[in-house]
Write a protein that holds these residues in place. Structure first.
Motif, PDB file in Angstrom:
ATOM      1  N   ASP A  86       0.871  -1.178   0.000  1.00  0.00           N
ATOM      2  CA  ASP A  86       0.000   0.000   0.000  1.00  0.00           C
ATOM      3  C   ASP A  86       0.907   1.226   0.000  1.00  0.00           C
ATOM      4  O   ASP A  86       1.536   1.527   1.009  1.00  0.00           O
ATOM      5  CB  ASP A  86      -0.906   0.002   1.224  1.00  0.00           C
ATOM      6  N   SER A 143      -2.598   2.361   8.937  1.00  0.00           N
ATOM      7  CA  SER A 143      -3.926   1.995   8.434  1.00  0.00           C
ATOM      8  C   SER A 143      -4.550   0.938   9.322  1.00  0.00           C
ATOM      9  O   SER A 143      -3.859   0.226  10.057  1.00  0.00           O
ATOM     10  CB  SER A 143      -3.842   1.482   6.995  1.00  0.00           C
ATOM     11  N   THR A 158     -10.569   0.363   4.484  1.00  0.00           N
ATOM     12  CA  THR A 158      -9.326   0.730   5.161  1.00  0.00           C
ATOM     13  C   THR A 158      -9.385   2.186   5.579  1.00  0.00           C
ATOM     14  O   THR A 158      -9.757   3.053   4.796  1.00  0.00           O
ATOM     15  CB  THR A 158      -8.121   0.504   4.230  1.00  0.00           C
ATOM     16  N   TYR A 183      -7.083   5.286   7.063  1.00  0.00           N
ATOM     17  CA  TYR A 183      -5.699   5.757   7.194  1.00  0.00           C
ATOM     18  C   TYR A 183      -5.651   6.834   8.266  1.00  0.00           C
ATOM     19  O   TYR A 183      -6.588   7.622   8.411  1.00  0.00           O
ATOM     20  CB  TYR A 183      -5.191   6.305   5.859  1.00  0.00           C
TER      21      TYR A 183
END
Length: 85
Positions: free
Chosen positions: A45, A68, A76, A78
């Motif tokens: 990611d 995350s 997800t 963050y």
């Protein structure tokens, strides 16, 4: 760089790059000079990143970046990540 497998069984590479050997980290415990600053990224990611500040006398005194979280395979989230000595 180190290759591995992420939580979705996809191949991922984690890269740690020294970006400074004379960084300064300021924390409530004090100011730490001459730290090694390491920037970490992952191909799993590209939004995830972390900077480590490593003091020659005390080890890791500060970590900051983007983390995350995903619960039960949901979306997800963050968030800013900060660890200080």
């Amino acid at each position: 760089s180190r290759k591995g497998v992420d939580e979705n069984s996809q191949e991922a590479t984690v890269t740690n790059k020294v970006v400074s050997i004379s960084a300064t980290a300021t924390t409530p415990a004090g100011t730490f000079a001459n730290c090694v600053k390491v920037h970490q990224t992952t191909t799993a990611d590209t939004r995830l990143q972390l900077d480590y500040y490593i003091s020659p006398q005390y080890g890791i005194v500060k970590m900051e970046g983007i983390g995350s979280l995903s619960v039960n395979e949901g979306p997800t989230t963050y968030f800013p990540f900060l660890y200080i000595l």
